[in-house]
Structures are given as C-alpha cells and as structure tokens.
Design a protein around this motif. Structure first.
Motif, PDB file in Angstrom:
ATOM      1  N   PRO A  41      -1.867 -41.067  -1.996  1.00 51.75           N
ATOM      2  CA  PRO A  41      -1.046 -42.144  -2.981  1.00 51.75           C
ATOM      3  C   PRO A  41      -1.936 -43.247  -3.419  1.00 51.75           C
ATOM      4  CG  PRO A  41       0.546 -40.916  -1.527  1.00 51.75           C
ATOM      5  CD  PRO A  41      -0.501 -40.706  -1.142  1.00 51.75           C
ATOM      6  N   TRP A  42      -2.528 -43.605  -2.497  1.00 46.66           N
ATOM      7  CA  TRP A  42      -3.580 -44.608  -2.435  1.00 46.66           C
ATOM      8  C   TRP A  42      -4.588 -44.503  -3.495  1.00 46.66           C
ATOM      9  CZ3 TRP A  42      -4.562 -47.325   3.019  1.00 46.66           C
ATOM     10  CH2 TRP A  42      -3.161 -47.483   3.471  1.00 46.66           C
ATOM     11  N   TRP A  43      -4.952 -43.432  -3.993  1.00 44.01           N
ATOM     12  CA  TRP A  43      -6.135 -42.961  -4.461  1.00 44.01           C
ATOM     13  C   TRP A  43      -6.252 -43.593  -5.922  1.00 44.01           C
ATOM     14  CZ3 TRP A  43      -7.570 -37.073  -3.185  1.00 44.01           C
ATOM     15  CH2 TRP A  43      -7.794 -37.093  -1.812  1.00 44.01           C
ATOM     16  N   THR A  44      -5.275 -43.302  -6.550  1.00 42.36           N
ATOM     17  CA  THR A  44      -5.302 -43.999  -7.906  1.00 42.36           C
ATOM     18  C   THR A  44      -5.096 -45.494  -8.077  1.00 42.36           C
ATOM     19  OG1 THR A  44      -4.307 -41.993  -8.918  1.00 42.36           O
ATOM     20  CG2 THR A  44      -3.949 -44.006 -10.348  1.00 42.36           C
ATOM     21  N   PRO A  45      -4.407 -46.184  -7.320  1.00 41.31           N
ATOM     22  CA  PRO A  45      -4.361 -47.716  -6.940  1.00 41.31           C
ATOM     23  C   PRO A  45      -5.906 -48.171  -6.673  1.00 41.31           C
ATOM     24  CG  PRO A  45      -2.453 -46.823  -6.186  1.00 41.31           C
ATOM     25  CD  PRO A  45      -3.417 -45.532  -6.404  1.00 41.31           C
ATOM     26  N   LEU A  46      -6.459 -47.463  -5.726  1.00 41.69           N
ATOM     27  CA  LEU A  46      -7.782 -47.914  -5.441  1.00 41.69           C
ATOM     28  C   LEU A  46      -8.903 -47.739  -6.502  1.00 41.69           C
ATOM     29  CD1 LEU A  46      -8.039 -46.179  -1.661  1.00 41.69           C
ATOM     30  CD2 LEU A  46      -7.697 -48.634  -2.414  1.00 41.69           C
ATOM     31  N   ALA A  47      -8.536 -46.674  -7.469  1.00 42.93           N
ATOM     32  CA  ALA A  47      -9.816 -46.653  -8.404  1.00 42.93           C
ATOM     33  C   ALA A  47      -9.229 -47.557  -9.670  1.00 42.93           C
ATOM     34  CB  ALA A  47      -9.346 -45.126  -9.157  1.00 42.93           C
ATOM     35  N   LEU A  48      -8.212 -47.942  -9.703  1.00 42.79           N
ATOM     36  CA  LEU A  48      -7.734 -48.899 -10.545  1.00 42.79           C
ATOM     37  C   LEU A  48      -8.178 -50.413 -10.039  1.00 42.79           C
ATOM     38  CD1 LEU A  48      -4.171 -47.940 -11.634  1.00 42.79           C
ATOM     39  CD2 LEU A  48      -6.319 -47.544 -12.926  1.00 42.79           C
ATOM     40  N   ALA A  49      -8.269 -50.671  -8.841  1.00 42.39           N
ATOM     41  CA  ALA A  49      -8.853 -51.919  -8.187  1.00 42.39           C
ATOM     42  C   ALA A  49     -10.173 -51.919  -8.443  1.00 42.39           C
ATOM     43  CB  ALA A  49      -8.410 -51.856  -6.770  1.00 42.39           C
ATOM     44  N   LYS A  50     -11.029 -50.848  -8.486  1.00 40.07           N
ATOM     45  CA  LYS A  50     -12.546 -50.715  -8.783  1.00 40.07           C
ATOM     46  C   LYS A  50     -12.440 -50.972 -10.318  1.00 40.07           C
ATOM     47  CE  LYS A  50     -13.789 -47.625  -5.366  1.00 40.07           C
ATOM     48  NZ  LYS A  50     -14.443 -46.185  -5.080  1.00 40.07           N
ATOM     49  N   PHE A  51     -11.814 -50.292 -11.136  1.00 41.39           N
ATOM     50  CA  PHE A  51     -11.882 -50.755 -12.546  1.00 41.39           C
ATOM     51  C   PHE A  51     -11.572 -52.115 -12.881  1.00 41.39           C
ATOM     52  CE2 PHE A  51     -10.859 -46.014 -13.545  1.00 41.39           C
ATOM     53  CZ  PHE A  51     -12.110 -45.894 -13.793  1.00 41.39           C
ATOM     54  N   ALA A  52     -10.436 -52.779 -12.367  1.00 37.79           N
ATOM     55  CA  ALA A  52     -10.288 -54.086 -12.393  1.00 37.79           C
ATOM     56  C   ALA A  52     -11.503 -55.060 -11.933  1.00 37.79           C
ATOM     57  CB  ALA A  52      -9.051 -54.622 -11.844  1.00 37.79           C
ATOM     58  N   GLY A  53     -11.775 -54.587 -10.861  1.00 38.51           N
ATOM     59  CA  GLY A  53     -13.010 -55.553 -10.377  1.00 38.51           C
ATOM     60  C   GLY A  53     -14.388 -55.570 -11.504  1.00 38.51           C
ATOM     61  N   ALA A  54     -14.450 -54.382 -11.721  1.00 39.78           N
ATOM     62  CA  ALA A  54     -15.799 -54.348 -12.687  1.00 39.78           C
ATOM     63  C   ALA A  54     -15.560 -54.954 -14.031  1.00 39.78           C
ATOM     64  CB  ALA A  54     -16.076 -52.652 -13.102  1.00 39.78           C
ATOM     65  N   ALA A  55     -14.265 -54.924 -14.519  1.00 39.34           N
ATOM     66  CA  ALA A  55     -14.113 -55.755 -15.738  1.00 39.34           C
ATOM     67  C   ALA A  55     -13.863 -57.112 -15.621  1.00 39.34           C
ATOM     68  CB  ALA A  55     -12.426 -55.355 -16.190  1.00 39.34           C
ATOM     69  N   GLY A  56     -13.532 -57.362 -14.256  1.00 41.56           N
ATOM     70  CA  GLY A  56     -13.497 -59.074 -13.959  1.00 41.56           C
ATOM     71  C   GLY A  56     -14.846 -59.195 -13.766  1.00 41.56           C
ATOM     72  N   LEU A  57     -15.580 -58.695 -13.367  1.00 38.72           N
ATOM     73  CA  LEU A  57     -17.205 -59.257 -13.075  1.00 38.72           C
ATOM     74  C   LEU A  57     -17.836 -59.559 -14.616  1.00 38.72           C
ATOM     75  CD1 LEU A  57     -18.702 -56.937 -10.479  1.00 38.72           C
ATOM     76  CD2 LEU A  57     -17.966 -59.053 -10.177  1.00 38.72           C
ATOM     77  N   LEU A  58     -17.513 -58.594 -15.434  1.00 39.80           N
ATOM     78  CA  LEU A  58     -18.013 -58.538 -16.831  1.00 39.80           C
ATOM     79  C   LEU A  58     -17.295 -59.767 -17.664  1.00 39.80           C
ATOM     80  CD1 LEU A  58     -18.109 -54.881 -18.093  1.00 39.80           C
ATOM     81  CD2 LEU A  58     -20.151 -56.385 -17.470  1.00 39.80           C
ATOM     82  N   ILE A  59     -16.087 -59.952 -17.347  1.00 44.31           N
ATOM     83  CA  ILE A  59     -15.207 -61.240 -17.978  1.00 44.31           C
ATOM     84  C   ILE A  59     -15.806 -62.302 -17.495  1.00 44.31           C
ATOM     85  CG2 ILE A  59     -13.030 -62.306 -18.332  1.00 44.31           C
ATOM     86  CD1 ILE A  59     -11.575 -59.430 -18.190  1.00 44.31           C
ATOM     87  N   GLY A  60     -16.221 -62.297 -16.334  1.00 42.39           N
ATOM     88  CA  GLY A  60     -16.568 -63.384 -15.619  1.00 42.39           C
ATOM     89  C   GLY A  60     -17.886 -64.122 -16.055  1.00 42.39           C
ATOM     90  N   LEU A  61     -18.682 -63.382 -17.089  1.00 37.35           N
ATOM     91  CA  LEU A  61     -19.922 -63.767 -17.820  1.00 37.35           C
ATOM     92  C   LEU A  61     -19.482 -64.704 -18.807  1.00 37.35           C
ATOM     93  CD1 LEU A  61     -21.924 -60.252 -18.165  1.00 37.35           C
ATOM     94  CD2 LEU A  61     -22.333 -62.182 -16.353  1.00 37.35           C
ATOM     95  N   VAL A  62     -18.250 -64.714 -19.298  1.00 35.27           N
ATOM     96  CA  VAL A  62     -17.649 -65.764 -20.089  1.00 35.27           C
ATOM     97  C   VAL A  62     -16.849 -66.512 -19.661  1.00 35.27           C
ATOM     98  CG1 VAL A  62     -16.389 -65.770 -22.128  1.00 35.27           C
ATOM     99  CG2 VAL A  62     -17.959 -63.902 -22.097  1.00 35.27           C
ATOM    100  N   VAL A  63     -15.904 -66.169 -18.623  1.00 35.57           N
ATOM    101  CA  VAL A  63     -15.094 -67.157 -17.917  1.00 35.57           C
ATOM    102  C   VAL A  63     -15.393 -66.869 -16.400  1.00 35.57           C
ATOM    103  CG1 VAL A  63     -12.563 -67.533 -17.419  1.00 35.57           C
ATOM    104  CG2 VAL A  63     -13.331 -66.470 -19.521  1.00 35.57           C
ATOM    105  N   PRO A  64     -16.328 -67.815 -16.067  1.00 32.77           N
ATOM    106  CA  PRO A  64     -16.889 -67.640 -14.726  1.00 32.77           C
ATOM    107  C   PRO A  64     -15.797 -67.734 -13.439  1.00 32.77           C
ATOM    108  CG  PRO A  64     -18.158 -69.326 -16.033  1.00 32.77           C
ATOM    109  CD  PRO A  64     -16.973 -69.070 -16.747  1.00 32.77           C
ATOM    110  N   VAL A  65     -14.756 -68.201 -13.593  1.00 35.91           N
ATOM    111  CA  VAL A  65     -13.783 -68.040 -12.425  1.00 35.91           C
ATOM    112  C   VAL A  65     -13.156 -66.745 -12.186  1.00 35.91           C
ATOM    113  CG1 VAL A  65     -11.617 -68.747 -13.834  1.00 35.91           C
ATOM    114  CG2 VAL A  65     -11.953 -69.344 -11.333  1.00 35.91           C
TER     115      VAL A  65
END
Length: 114
Positions: A41-65
């Motif tokens: 049951p943790w597998w999907t939330p773990l994958a979503l956390a990776k997606f969120a982190g990857a997206a956050g890194l890209l957003i961070g190029l515009v919004v550094p925080v």
C-alpha cells in the motif's frame, strides 16, 4: 544555460523516471521492495512523492524556495531508502538508492549556492 539548470533538469528527469518505474510496477523496482518488506500500500504514495519532488525541482527553477523544499524532501526520501536497504541487510543493492541520493544532493547544494 547554467550548470544548476542542467543538473536540476537531469535530476528531475531521473527522479521522475524512478516514480514512473514504481507506478508501472516495473519488475526491477518491485522485486527489491518485496525483499525489503516495503508494504504494497505504500508503493503508490512513494511513487507520487517522487513525482512531486521531481516537479518541485523544476518549479524551483522559477520559484527557488519550492526547489529547495523539494530537494530537501528528496534527500530525506532517498536517505530513507538507503536506511531501508541497510535494515534489510541487502548491502549489495545499497548503491541503487545512492544513485538517486547523489544527484538530488548535488541539485540541492547547487540550489543553496545560487
């Protein structure tokens, strides 16, 4: 294009690939998770956390925080993965989470110095 931008994009793609592989239940990902006794049951939330982190890194190029928060979260995520592998005494596979931890840490460090 700066080295920070290039490293951030490559890291986001790498982490996103990891999330995609987990969501697809790729055999090379799920076999170790079963071995490490990570509950299914943790597998999907773990994958979503990776997606969120990857997206956050890209957003961070515009919004550094956002990038700093995403980078910090991903460092903690992959440190947890290293600990999980070590607790499972799977020393021969500890390199795999380190292959994600290293670029995430580098990306975070570059973000902190920018």
């Amino acid at each position: 294009m700066s080295i920070t931008v290039v490293v951030t994009i490559l890291t986001a793609v790498w982490v996103g690939f990891s999330g995609f592989s987990l969501m697809r239940r790729a055999q090379f990902v799920v076999e170790p998770l079963v071995q490490y006794e990570v509950p299914r049951p943790w597998w999907t939330p773990l994958a979503l956390a990776k997606f969120a982190g990857a997206a956050g890194l890209l957003i961070g190029l515009v919004v550094p925080v956002v990038g700093l928060l995403a980078g910090t979260g991903l460092v903690l995520y992959f440190l947890g993965a290293v600990i999980t592998v070590l607790r499972a005494r799977s020393y021969k596979t500890v390199a795999f989470p380190l292959l994600y931890l290293a670029p995430v840490t580098a990306t975070l460090a570059l973000g902190l110095t920018a």
